[in-house]
Scaffold this motif. Structure first.
Motif, PDB file in Angstrom:
ATOM      1  N   ALA A  68       0.652  -1.325   0.093  1.00  0.00           N
ATOM      2  CA  ALA A  68      -0.089  -0.007   0.131  1.00  0.00           C
ATOM      3  C   ALA A  68       0.858   1.193  -0.126  1.00  0.00           C
ATOM      4  O   ALA A  68       1.959   1.311   0.637  1.00  0.00           O
ATOM      5  N   GLN A  69       0.472   2.286  -0.944  1.00  0.00           N
ATOM      6  CA  GLN A  69       1.065   3.664  -0.640  1.00  0.00           C
ATOM      7  C   GLN A  69       0.524   4.048   0.723  1.00  0.00           C
ATOM      8  O   GLN A  69      -0.319   3.844   1.245  1.00  0.00           O
ATOM      9  N   GLN A 124      -6.971   0.590  -2.595  1.00  0.00           N
ATOM     10  CA  GLN A 124      -7.160  -0.412  -3.486  1.00  0.00           C
ATOM     11  C   GLN A 124      -6.661  -1.840  -2.901  1.00  0.00           C
ATOM     12  O   GLN A 124      -7.108  -2.841  -3.055  1.00  0.00           O
ATOM     13  N   VAL A 125      -5.595  -1.510  -2.042  1.00  0.00           N
ATOM     14  CA  VAL A 125      -4.883  -2.574  -1.341  1.00  0.00           C
ATOM     15  C   VAL A 125      -5.991  -3.250  -0.278  1.00  0.00           C
ATOM     16  O   VAL A 125      -6.157  -4.288  -0.080  1.00  0.00           O
ATOM     17  N   LEU A 126      -6.809  -2.359   0.257  1.00  0.00           N
ATOM     18  CA  LEU A 126      -7.905  -2.739   1.124  1.00  0.00           C
ATOM     19  C   LEU A 126      -8.851  -3.461   0.670  1.00  0.00           C
ATOM     20  O   LEU A 126      -9.427  -4.692   1.019  1.00  0.00           O
ATOM     21  N   ASP A 175       6.344   1.118  -9.572  1.00  0.00           N
ATOM     22  CA  ASP A 175       6.233  -0.168  -9.031  1.00  0.00           C
ATOM     23  C   ASP A 175       4.806  -0.923  -9.058  1.00  0.00           C
ATOM     24  O   ASP A 175       3.799  -0.346  -8.520  1.00  0.00           O
ATOM     25  N   PRO A 176       4.480  -1.939 -10.121  1.00  0.00           N
ATOM     26  CA  PRO A 176       3.199  -2.447 -10.267  1.00  0.00           C
ATOM     27  C   PRO A 176       2.586  -2.929  -8.904  1.00  0.00           C
ATOM     28  O   PRO A 176       1.498  -3.271  -8.901  1.00  0.00           O
ATOM     29  N   ASP A 177       3.381  -3.468  -8.097  1.00  0.00           N
ATOM     30  CA  ASP A 177       2.886  -4.007  -6.991  1.00  0.00           C
ATOM     31  C   ASP A 177       2.793  -3.085  -5.679  1.00  0.00           C
ATOM     32  O   ASP A 177       2.236  -3.627  -4.758  1.00  0.00           O
ATOM     33  N   ARG A 178       3.090  -1.507  -5.983  1.00  0.00           N
ATOM     34  CA  ARG A 178       2.699  -0.707  -4.958  1.00  0.00           C
ATOM     35  C   ARG A 178       1.393   0.067  -5.451  1.00  0.00           C
ATOM     36  O   ARG A 178       1.509   0.701  -6.443  1.00  0.00           O
TER      37      ARG A 178
END
Length: 323
Positions: free
Chosen positions: A179-180, A198-200, A190-193
């Protein structure tokens, strides 16, 4: 004649008896206290040159009464128990411990994840209550069991512990996303950040590895748990209790917005018997452990060794791990 350096260890009981402290290679007097209550702090550090503390609070009023104090050597990574602003004003160096639990914490994180994802606690309790005999066959399926492979691990905090948890997740076949900072806008390379929200919404397991600051206090509240409701993730917190609004956590668990929660930290510690995190212990998808994610034997000895190294480095004129 060399005047010995006066050291005070305020809370030796926060390390196991099996943990040995390396000898200090300079003239010194070391006073060790198992525990120190708030009202005892000022008196115990009044003549000290160096104070060692794990969790004992050292505030401005304490530092004002310790004119000889030169170093606060934290026996922990977190520094929220020290008034860093006051320490700087009084010329007191503060050092902490770093990267000592790089195996212990991630392993505890996954111990909680496995226990919850496979409902280990619920099945153990049901076996104790005679459910296996009632089933009248070789197994029963009262609680869901889900694999981790193919699921999404969301991480809030990308320091050494967050990265170590990510490595274990990837080894188990999980997709890992970071998560940022909450409220951060814009894209990155970074495509994973991903943005915090969105992470939630995408995580099947959400693990917290960020420090407690004014910006992260109650990082997860009612609004955030509602965002998670569609996916019903597991929530793991081995960082700091203040990151979660506990009233909202209770609602999220009882309403089924979360699939479960594994909590290793709370505020205060220890919690009173009527604390909300204690009241949740009736839930089969909730695990509370007593702030021991960091506490493998190997990690504690690494911490103790680094603590002495920090003190020796300071005495030698090359302070390290300075906050």
């Amino acid at each position: 004649m060399i005047t010995p350096t006066r050291l005070v260890f305020l809370d030796r009981d926060t390390l196991a008896d099996s943990v040995a402290l390396k000898p200090l290679p300079f003239a010194h007097q070391l006073q060790v206290y198992d525990r120190t209550r708030p009202e005892q702090v000022s008196e115990r550090i009044a003549a000290a040159d160096i104070v060692i503390s794990n969790k004992v609070a050292l505030r401005r009023e304490h530092l004002q009464q310790a004119p000889n104090l030169k170093l606060i050597a934290l026996a922990a990574t977190g520094s929220d128990n020290v008034d860093l602003t006051a320490a700087r004003e009084y010329g007191v160096t503060v050092s902490n411990i770093r990267n000592y639990a790089i195996n212990s914490v991630p392993e505890h994180v996954f111990a909680l994840i496995f226990a919850l994802r496979r409902n280990i606690t619920a099945y153990r309790q049901s076996v104790q209550q005679g459910r296996w005999q009632q089933a009248d066959q070789f197994c029963y399926f009262d609680y869901p069991i889900r694999d981790l492979a193919g699921s999404t691990l969301g991480l809030i905090g990308s320091g050494s512990l967050g990265q170590a948890v990510a490595r274990l997740g990837r080894a188990l076949g999980m997709k890992v996303i970071f998560a940022q900072r909450r409220g951060q806008s814009g894209t990155n390379d970074d495509p994973d950040r991903l943005p915090f929200e969105q992470v939630l919404e995408q995580a099947d397991v959400l693990s917290l590895h960020c420090p407690l600051t004014p910006d992260t206090q109650n990082l997860l509240g009612l609004e955030q748990f509602q965002r998670m409701a569609a996916r019903r993730p597991l929530l793991i917190n081995t960082a700091r209790g203040g990151l979660i609004d506990n009233q909202a956590l209770e609602q999220a668990l009882r309403k089924g917005w979360l699939g479960g929660a594994g909590i290793d930290v709370c505020t205060p510690e220890p919690p009173p018997a009527d604390h909300i995190l204690m009241r949740l212990l009736d839930l089969p998808n909730y695990i509370l452990t007593p702030h021991i994610a960091w506490a493998s034997e190997q990690a504690m000895q690494t911490l103790a060794d680094q603590l002495i190294d920090n003190i020796v480095a300071f005495q030698g004129g090359s302070p390290r791990n300075v906050l």
